[in-house]
Scaffold this motif. Sequence first.
Motif, PDB file in Angstrom:
ATOM      1  N   GLY A 227       8.335 -14.158  14.005  1.00 19.51           N
ATOM      2  CA  GLY A 227       9.060 -13.461  12.958  1.00 19.51           C
ATOM      3  C   GLY A 227       8.568 -13.814  11.570  1.00 19.51           C
ATOM      4  O   GLY A 227       8.592 -12.974  10.666  1.00 19.51           O
ATOM      5  N   LEU A 228       8.121 -15.060  11.363  1.00 15.01           N
ATOM      6  CA  LEU A 228       7.599 -15.468  10.064  1.00 15.01           C
ATOM      7  C   LEU A 228       6.139 -15.079   9.873  1.00 15.01           C
ATOM      8  O   LEU A 228       5.676 -14.911   8.729  1.00 15.01           O
ATOM      9  N   LEU A 229       5.405 -14.949  10.965  1.00 14.16           N
ATOM     10  CA  LEU A 229       3.966 -14.721  10.868  1.00 14.16           C
ATOM     11  C   LEU A 229       3.634 -13.303  10.432  1.00 14.16           C
ATOM     12  O   LEU A 229       2.771 -13.095   9.568  1.00 14.16           O
ATOM     13  N   PHE A 230       4.300 -12.313  11.005  1.00 15.14           N
ATOM     14  CA  PHE A 230       3.938 -10.924  10.734  1.00 15.14           C
ATOM     15  C   PHE A 230       4.124 -10.526   9.269  1.00 15.14           C
ATOM     16  O   PHE A 230       3.254  -9.857   8.696  1.00 15.14           O
TER      17      PHE A 230
ATOM     18  N   LEU B 294      10.517  -5.289   6.729  1.00 12.56           N
ATOM     19  CA  LEU B 294      10.211  -5.936   8.004  1.00 12.56           C
ATOM     20  C   LEU B 294      10.941  -7.272   8.125  1.00 12.56           C
ATOM     21  O   LEU B 294      11.443  -7.616   9.204  1.00 12.56           O
ATOM     22  N   SER B 295      11.004  -8.027   7.034  1.00 15.28           N
ATOM     23  CA  SER B 295      11.690  -9.317   7.054  1.00 15.28           C
ATOM     24  C   SER B 295      13.165  -9.147   7.372  1.00 15.28           C
ATOM     25  O   SER B 295      13.733  -9.903   8.182  1.00 15.28           O
ATOM     26  N   ARG B 296      13.800  -8.149   6.778  1.00 14.67           N
ATOM     27  CA  ARG B 296      15.226  -7.945   7.019  1.00 14.67           C
ATOM     28  C   ARG B 296      15.491  -7.453   8.436  1.00 14.67           C
ATOM     29  O   ARG B 296      16.461  -7.885   9.078  1.00 14.67           O
ATOM     30  N   PHE B 297      14.630  -6.572   8.939  1.00 20.91           N
ATOM     31  CA  PHE B 297      14.794  -6.111  10.314  1.00 20.91           C
ATOM     32  C   PHE B 297      14.580  -7.259  11.302  1.00 20.91           C
ATOM     33  O   PHE B 297      15.366  -7.442  12.245  1.00 20.91           O
ATOM     34  N   SER B 298      13.532  -8.040  11.094  1.00 21.18           N
ATOM     35  CA  SER B 298      13.255  -9.172  11.983  1.00 21.18           C
ATOM     36  C   SER B 298      14.371 -10.197  11.924  1.00 21.18           C
ATOM     37  O   SER B 298      14.716 -10.820  12.944  1.00 21.18           O
ATOM     38  N   SER B 299      14.957 -10.401  10.750  1.00 24.45           N
ATOM     39  CA  SER B 299      16.062 -11.351  10.623  1.00 24.45           C
ATOM     40  C   SER B 299      17.256 -10.915  11.452  1.00 24.45           C
ATOM     41  O   SER B 299      17.901 -11.739  12.119  1.00 24.45           O
ATOM     42  N   CYS B 300      17.571  -9.637  11.428  1.00 22.14           N
ATOM     43  CA  CYS B 300      18.684  -9.140  12.252  1.00 22.14           C
ATOM     44  C   CYS B 300      18.401  -9.336  13.735  1.00 22.14           C
ATOM     45  O   CYS B 300      19.290  -9.732  14.503  1.00 22.14           O
ATOM     46  N   VAL B 301      17.163  -9.078  14.154  1.00 23.37           N
ATOM     47  CA  VAL B 301      16.790  -9.276  15.554  1.00 23.37           C
ATOM     48  C   VAL B 301      16.904 -10.755  15.927  1.00 23.37           C
ATOM     49  O   VAL B 301      17.402 -11.107  17.013  1.00 23.37           O
ATOM     50  N   MET B 302      16.463 -11.644  15.050  1.00 25.86           N
ATOM     51  CA  MET B 302      16.528 -13.080  15.323  1.00 25.86           C
ATOM     52  C   MET B 302      17.967 -13.565  15.416  1.00 25.86           C
ATOM     53  O   MET B 302      18.301 -14.429  16.243  1.00 25.86           O
ATOM     54  N   LEU B 303      18.852 -13.016  14.585  1.00 30.55           N
ATOM     55  CA  LEU B 303      20.257 -13.394  14.670  1.00 30.55           C
ATOM     56  C   LEU B 303      20.870 -12.930  15.986  1.00 30.55           C
ATOM     57  O   LEU B 303      21.684 -13.643  16.593  1.00 30.55           O
ATOM     58  N   ILE B 304      20.498 -11.746  16.447  1.00 31.39           N
ATOM     59  CA  ILE B 304      20.985 -11.271  17.744  1.00 31.39           C
ATOM     60  C   ILE B 304      20.475 -12.171  18.865  1.00 31.39           C
ATOM     61  O   ILE B 304      21.228 -12.536  19.785  1.00 31.39           O
ATOM     62  N   ALA B 305      19.198 -12.560  18.788  1.00 35.57           N
ATOM     63  CA  ALA B 305      18.629 -13.445  19.805  1.00 35.57           C
ATOM     64  C   ALA B 305      19.330 -14.797  19.807  1.00 35.57           C
ATOM     65  O   ALA B 305      19.601 -15.375  20.866  1.00 35.57           O
TER      66      ALA B 305
END
Length: 444
Positions: free
Chosen positions: A196-199, A219-230
């Motif tokens: 999530g940090l690399l892309f 992209l950072s905000r979308f990935s952050s939401c996905v990481m919170l769900i995970a």
Amino acid sequence: MGSLQPRNDSLISTVPTDRKMPALDTAPNRPSDSSIVENFVLRSIMNRIFRSVKIVLFSDKINLLIPFGPLAIVVQNSSNQQGWVFILSLLGIIPLAERLGWATEQLACYTGDTVGGLLNATFGNATELIISMYAMKNGMLRVIQQSLLGSILSNMLLVLGCAFFSGGIVHHNKEQVFNKGTALVNSGLLMMAVMGLLFPAVLHFTHTELHAGKSELALSRFSSCVMLIAYGAYLYFQLTSQNNMYSPINEEDGNQDGNLVDEEAPRISRWESIVWLFVLTVWISALSEYLVNAIEGASVSLNMPIAFISVILLPIVGNAAEHAGAIMFAMKDKLDLSLGVAIGSSTQIAMFGIPFCVVVGWILGYPVDLNFQLFETATLFMSVIVVAFMLQEGTSNYLKGLMLLLCYLIVAASFFVHKDPKSVGEFLQCSIVYRGQIMLGLTK
């Protein structure tokens, strides 16, 4: 003999019998039963408070550093020595962070291993999250990124290295083991965080954004939401499917030890632990304000890069609780609890702390993203790989701990000579410009 009888009669007759019973029934200054009970309850409460304060604040030598916190406030209000304010604030937060971890451990005695491991990781990271929120309030967005990155590195390399090293020294006559499956799950989550940090960093440095200045943040905000769900799924998995995730692998051997019950007996009650968690969190929040305000001045007066202060010094202070807890568990041959504190804390910062700051910044209008710059992202990637290799066998010894500590020294030296391409002032200016664009309707 005959003369004695009248004397006795006269003595008896001189005492009026009708005044004896009323004297017993109507004593004017005699306290009532309710006041006696109230005084007893009040004394019991006061004694319990004094005992709790004595245990929490005066039972450990590290508490000698507590007066440095109020001293930092005095120096801030009486002079402009930002370097001293920063140093005194750091020293004052260290015992508070350690006591916060200790109170969490006391509460964990009433909740079990799984919830206890989560509590240790959560309140162990409270200091970093408090500092990050206050830094966001001041627009110091790079401090947020670097302090959270440093917390992950500190937990993975320094805290886990100290646990492996101390446990290996104490139990040098046997091989310490831990739950390999749990370690691999945490390693997988850390690799997901690295992805999530690399892309966003690669997208920025390759100049391949579809919309310049917007795609990276989106992209950072979308990935952050996905990481919170995970991370939410991970918590659900821990609390339901893996109730014994943090139970020691050699639990049967540990139960044969007659001293185990005495070692694990809590020293304060459940509600006392909750109250102290609240008090210590508020106290840390107050000192964090002075600490964050003094970072830039301390960088100039101490001749240290802001990146080194944010990545190395701040996380060491914030992870004092993890240091104490992980080392203590390792010395008691409970490496699963040490992993729950060290690796679990790293996982929580990577999968919850960083995405949470991005989402909060999104709500408040701050452009916090997952672009941690190429140097910092590469450092995190290599550290996760090293820790994953150390955990793959499910065993530990003092040599593995020493190697992790030496890796952390290399990381610390690297950030000491690293020049951050984005200074705090430049990033603050970008934040002000971005918020102005939002107000003018130029940016969605």
